[in-house]
Enzyme design. Structure first.
Site, PDB file in Angstrom:
ATOM      1  N   CYS A   1       0.793  -1.221   0.000  1.00 43.90           N
ATOM      2  CA  CYS A   1       0.000   0.000   0.000  1.00 43.90           C
ATOM      3  C   CYS A   1       0.835   1.286   0.000  1.00 43.90           C
ATOM      4  CB  CYS A   1      -0.996  -0.044   1.148  1.00 43.90           C
ATOM      5  SG  CYS A   1      -2.414   1.025   0.860  1.00 43.90           S
TER       6      CYS A   1
ATOM      7  N   HIS B   1      -3.485  -5.678   2.347  1.00 43.21           N
ATOM      8  CA  HIS B   1      -3.267  -5.894   3.774  1.00 43.21           C
ATOM      9  C   HIS B   1      -3.869  -7.256   4.111  1.00 43.21           C
ATOM     10  CE1 HIS B   1      -2.266  -1.644   4.135  1.00 43.21           C
ATOM     11  NE2 HIS B   1      -3.357  -1.348   3.474  1.00 43.21           N
TER      12      HIS B   1
END
Ligand code: GLN
Length: 253
Positions: free
Chosen positions: A106, A202
């Site tokens: 990310c 994630h």
């Protein structure tokens, strides 16, 4: 960097693998610290000895590094690590060229690209190790994800405002089977160049996807020891079951 004790020669197992976690304070949201924990535990179960270094802004980059991990963070966290990332950029670029495995999630994925332009219009230059560019949006991309990758089906969870575009010729990490991925339109997710992988996932991604963890450990083991990876069979029953369930639930046939 703060580092774990380096083992002596009698306790090295098949070899010592040095893992560097970049910016664990600023860039480690949604459980991304779990990637570092999982990789260290798994390196040990394969009979190698992990040494985990935490690299903080302003710290000295560890002399030995065989595997680099970076996590997600808020835009403000990304701003806080920018100067340091610039300082260690050449080291990271030469390690990437030399085949050092790296997994950037990310916010750190965005900073391994050419640039991240925040939703407020602030331009954060990136390392350019991955040929991607990211533009922040008012609308976030949030939810569970299923990908098809070179490491099999990969599951995880995304939450980002950044919409990422791959440069011409930049390979993605995976193809979206469920979820948004890089931008919600072209079905690409993440980016991969050699052994460097960037992804929005994630979860954390490594405990949920042991094949990916083992691929990274394999590259690192070879780099650390000069010998091929000697894996030990692992019991991944729980992770496999959870992954299969997420795929079945989300992917329409
Ligand atoms: N700030 C970035 C974005 O929202 C990264 C978010 C994250 O790391 N989860 O796009």
């Amino acid at each position: 960097a703060t580092s774990a004790r380096v083992p002596d020669a009698d306790h090295e197992g098949k070899g010592v693998i040095h893992v560097v976690h970049l910016y664990p304070r600023e860039m480690s949201i949604y459980g991304d610290l779990g990637n570092t924990r999982a990789i260290a535990a798994r390196i040990r179960r394969h009979g190698y000895v992990p040494v985990v270094h935490q690299h903080h802004p302003g710290g000295e980059f560890p002399e030995q590094a065989h595997l680099i991990l970076g996590g997600g963070g808020q835009d403000s966290g990304q701003v806080r690590v920018e100067d340091d990332l610039e300082r260690i950029a050449d080291r990271l670029r030469s390690m990437a060229d030399a085949g050092t495995p790296m997994l950037m999630i990310c916010g750190m994925y965005q900073l391994f690209g050419n640039a991240f332009i925040t939703v407020e219009g602030k331009r954060l230059p990136g390392l350019g190790i991955l040929d991607v560019t990211t533009q922040g949006n008012a609308k976030r991309m949030i939810g569970p994800v299923v990908l098809s990758t070179d490491f099999g089906d990969v599951v995880g969870y995304e939450n980002h405002s950044g919409s990422t575009t791959l440069g011409d010729g930049q390979a993605p990490f995976g193809t979206v089977r469920a979820g948004q991925g890089n931008n919600g339109t072209d079905r690409t997710e993440g980016a991969r160049t050699g052994n460097v992988i960037g992804s929005y996932l994630h979860g954390p991604i490594l405990p949920a996807n042991p094949a990916l963890a083992d691929a990274l450990i394999g590259y690192a083991a070879k780099l650390a020891t000069g010998r091929p990876f000697e894996p030990v069979p692992q019991d991944d029953g729980l992770a496999d079951e959870a992954r299969t369930r997420q795929v079945r639930r989300l992917v329409k046939r």
